[in-house]
Write a protein that holds these residues in place. Structure first.
Motif, PDB file in Angstrom:
ATOM      1  N   GLU A 231       0.823  -1.203   0.000  1.00 42.23           N
ATOM      2  CA  GLU A 231       0.000   0.000   0.000  1.00 42.23           C
ATOM      3  C   GLU A 231       0.860   1.256   0.000  1.00 42.23           C
ATOM      4  O   GLU A 231       0.532   2.260  -0.629  1.00 42.23           O
ATOM      5  CB  GLU A 231      -0.922   0.000   1.234  1.00 42.23           C
ATOM      6  CG  GLU A 231      -2.012  -1.056   1.189  1.00 42.23           C
ATOM      7  CD  GLU A 231      -2.968  -0.849   0.023  1.00 42.23           C
ATOM      8  OE1 GLU A 231      -3.284   0.321  -0.284  1.00 42.23           O
ATOM      9  OE2 GLU A 231      -3.375  -1.850  -0.581  1.00 42.23           O
ATOM     10  N   GLN A 232       1.973   1.209   0.749  1.00 40.48           N
ATOM     11  CA  GLN A 232       2.889   2.346   0.831  1.00 40.48           C
ATOM     12  C   GLN A 232       4.234   1.927   0.265  1.00 40.48           C
ATOM     13  O   GLN A 232       4.889   1.049   0.815  1.00 40.48           O
ATOM     14  CB  GLN A 232       3.052   2.797   2.284  1.00 40.48           C
ATOM     15  CG  GLN A 232       3.940   4.028   2.444  1.00 40.48           C
ATOM     16  CD  GLN A 232       3.345   5.264   1.789  1.00 40.48           C
ATOM     17  OE1 GLN A 232       2.166   5.547   1.964  1.00 40.48           O
ATOM     18  NE2 GLN A 232       4.148   5.988   1.039  1.00 40.48           N
TER      19      GLN A 232
ATOM     20  N   THR B  76       5.591   8.871  -5.149  1.00 38.26           N
ATOM     21  CA  THR B  76       5.592   8.062  -3.934  1.00 38.26           C
ATOM     22  C   THR B  76       4.546   8.492  -2.914  1.00 38.26           C
ATOM     23  O   THR B  76       3.963   7.657  -2.222  1.00 38.26           O
ATOM     24  CB  THR B  76       6.980   8.098  -3.271  1.00 38.26           C
ATOM     25  OG1 THR B  76       7.354   9.457  -3.005  1.00 38.26           O
ATOM     26  CG2 THR B  76       8.024   7.457  -4.167  1.00 38.26           C
ATOM     27  N   GLU B  77       4.292   9.790  -2.820  1.00 33.25           N
ATOM     28  CA  GLU B  77       3.415  10.283  -1.758  1.00 33.25           C
ATOM     29  C   GLU B  77       1.984  10.544  -2.200  1.00 33.25           C
ATOM     30  O   GLU B  77       1.092  10.678  -1.364  1.00 33.25           O
ATOM     31  CB  GLU B  77       4.006  11.563  -1.146  1.00 33.25           C
ATOM     32  CG  GLU B  77       5.350  11.335  -0.466  1.00 33.25           C
ATOM     33  CD  GLU B  77       5.879  12.563   0.238  1.00 33.25           C
ATOM     34  OE1 GLU B  77       5.155  13.587   0.259  1.00 33.25           O
ATOM     35  OE2 GLU B  77       6.995  12.508   0.765  1.00 33.25           O
ATOM     36  N   GLN B  78       1.751  10.613  -3.515  1.00 37.52           N
ATOM     37  CA  GLN B  78       0.390  10.888  -3.977  1.00 37.52           C
ATOM     38  C   GLN B  78      -0.094   9.882  -5.020  1.00 37.52           C
ATOM     39  O   GLN B  78      -1.073   9.172  -4.790  1.00 37.52           O
ATOM     40  CB  GLN B  78       0.300  12.305  -4.562  1.00 37.52           C
ATOM     41  CG  GLN B  78      -1.098  12.674  -5.045  1.00 37.52           C
ATOM     42  CD  GLN B  78      -1.166  14.103  -5.577  1.00 37.52           C
ATOM     43  OE1 GLN B  78      -0.209  14.880  -5.461  1.00 37.52           O
ATOM     44  NE2 GLN B  78      -2.286  14.474  -6.157  1.00 37.52           N
TER      45      GLN B  78
ATOM     46  N   TRP C 106       0.972   7.028  -6.183  1.00 35.21           N
ATOM     47  CA  TRP C 106       1.001   5.608  -5.848  1.00 35.21           C
ATOM     48  C   TRP C 106      -0.236   5.183  -5.062  1.00 35.21           C
ATOM     49  O   TRP C 106      -0.771   4.085  -5.267  1.00 35.21           O
ATOM     50  CB  TRP C 106       2.258   5.282  -5.039  1.00 35.21           C
ATOM     51  CG  TRP C 106       2.382   3.819  -4.717  1.00 35.21           C
ATOM     52  CD1 TRP C 106       2.003   3.191  -3.566  1.00 35.21           C
ATOM     53  CD2 TRP C 106       2.890   2.800  -5.574  1.00 35.21           C
ATOM     54  NE1 TRP C 106       2.241   1.846  -3.646  1.00 35.21           N
ATOM     55  CE2 TRP C 106       2.795   1.577  -4.880  1.00 35.21           C
ATOM     56  CE3 TRP C 106       3.411   2.798  -6.864  1.00 35.21           C
ATOM     57  CZ2 TRP C 106       3.207   0.371  -5.432  1.00 35.21           C
ATOM     58  CZ3 TRP C 106       3.829   1.592  -7.412  1.00 35.21           C
ATOM     59  CH2 TRP C 106       3.726   0.405  -6.695  1.00 35.21           C
ATOM     60  N   LYS C 107      -0.700   6.037  -4.160  1.00 35.31           N
ATOM     61  CA  LYS C 107      -1.837   5.697  -3.315  1.00 35.31           C
ATOM     62  C   LYS C 107      -3.103   5.482  -4.114  1.00 35.31           C
ATOM     63  O   LYS C 107      -4.020   4.798  -3.650  1.00 35.31           O
ATOM     64  CB  LYS C 107      -2.064   6.817  -2.285  1.00 35.31           C
ATOM     65  CG  LYS C 107      -0.905   7.002  -1.315  1.00 35.31           C
ATOM     66  CD  LYS C 107      -1.150   8.179  -0.392  1.00 35.31           C
ATOM     67  CE  LYS C 107       0.023   8.394   0.555  1.00 35.31           C
ATOM     68  NZ  LYS C 107      -0.189   9.576   1.446  1.00 35.31           N
TER      69      LYS C 107
END
Length: 276
Positions: free
Chosen positions: A81-82, A243-245, A247-248
């Motif tokens: 997930e992360q 990575t911070e937006q 991907w989620k």
């Protein structure tokens, strides 16, 4: 020729469906591209093609397995997930290093080629490069055009790796580029700067050989420092965005496509590397 070599390496790292076909025809494509820019004689073009064949053979045997290993190192992360930011950062750095390492394989060929160029061929090169710069300026003369050009490039690359993207994801890409526009204008100024240095070096054989050697070892050395700074800032912002937006918001289907693409590309690279 360096831009074409970068293009080949870019295809390895950012996606293209028929990699084996591209590699098999790369020598012909590179020689034709060099001919367009330098108006080569038939003898120069034939020698260039043969030298590039040898360079590509060495690169695919030595570097392709490394690229494949990088792709495989990301595959276990896909279902998480992360995503691991440190791993992504490491792979971003590795992929950037492949650009410089890849161009270095063609340094000796470039040195041989420029050493046999005539004054008229340098003038022809300058004319073609300035035509390219003018075209880029026209395509990005307004913020709207610049955004459109950048969006098209980023979307095409992302869709190769993860398949179709949702409207929400399209908006996320566009909003990222609005907040972090690609430095097109500085890129054009930097190309003019590099061209000026190249033409000045062309009047002295020793200076020319040094310029070309340095350029193929680390092409950033001939760029305007402010362009390097802006480009690195843009790359860092894009890495954070992924990575911070972005991907989620990936769906299970998109992650599966990404995983399959990483494995498939790594397998293709290994097969091509092992080819006689």
């Amino acid at each position: 020729m360096k831009n074409l070599i970068l293009g080949l390496i870019l295809l390895l790292c950012t996606g293209c469906g028929q990699l084996d076909v591209i590699v098999r025809w790369a020598d012909i494509t590179a020689a034709s591209r060099a001919d367009r820019y330098f108006d080569l004689t038939s003898e120069q073009k034939s020698e260039l093609k043969e030298n590039i064949q040898n360079d590509i053979a060495k690169m695919r045997k030595e570097m392709f397995p490394e690229v494949a290993k990088t792709f495989r190192s990301l595959e276990p992360e896909i279902k998480k997930e992360q995503i691991n930011k440190d791993l992504v950062s490491k792979n971003f750095i590795e992929i950037q290093s492949y650009f410089k390492k890849g161009t270095n394989y063609f340094k000796d060929t470039a040195l041989k080629t420029v050493g046999k160029l005539k004054k008229s061929q340098f003038e022809h090169f300058a004319k073609k490069v300035r035509e390219d710069i003018t075209e880029t300026q026209e395509n990005n003369e307004t913020p709207e055009k610049s955004l459109k050009a950048s969006y098209k490039r980023y979307r095409r690359s992302l869709e190769f790796w993860i398949g179709g993207i949702s409207v929400k994801q399209q908006d996320e890409i566009e909003n990222f580029l609005k907040a972090n526009p690609y430095p097109w204008q500085l890129q054009n100024k930097s190309r003019e700067h590099s061209l000026k240095l190249f033409l000045e070096a062309s009047h002295n054989p020793g200076a020319l050989q040094k310029f070309v050697a340095d350029y193929f070892v680390d092409y950033e050395t001939s760029r305007l420092p402010e362009f390097n700074e802006a480009l690195n800032k843009h790359k860092a912002a894009f890495q954070t965005f992924l990575t911070e937006q972005f991907w989620k918001g990936l769906s299970t289907s998109q992650k599966n496509v990404l995983r399959d693409n990483l494995i498939s590309r790594a397998d293709d690279l290994d097969k091509i590397a092992q080819r006689p």
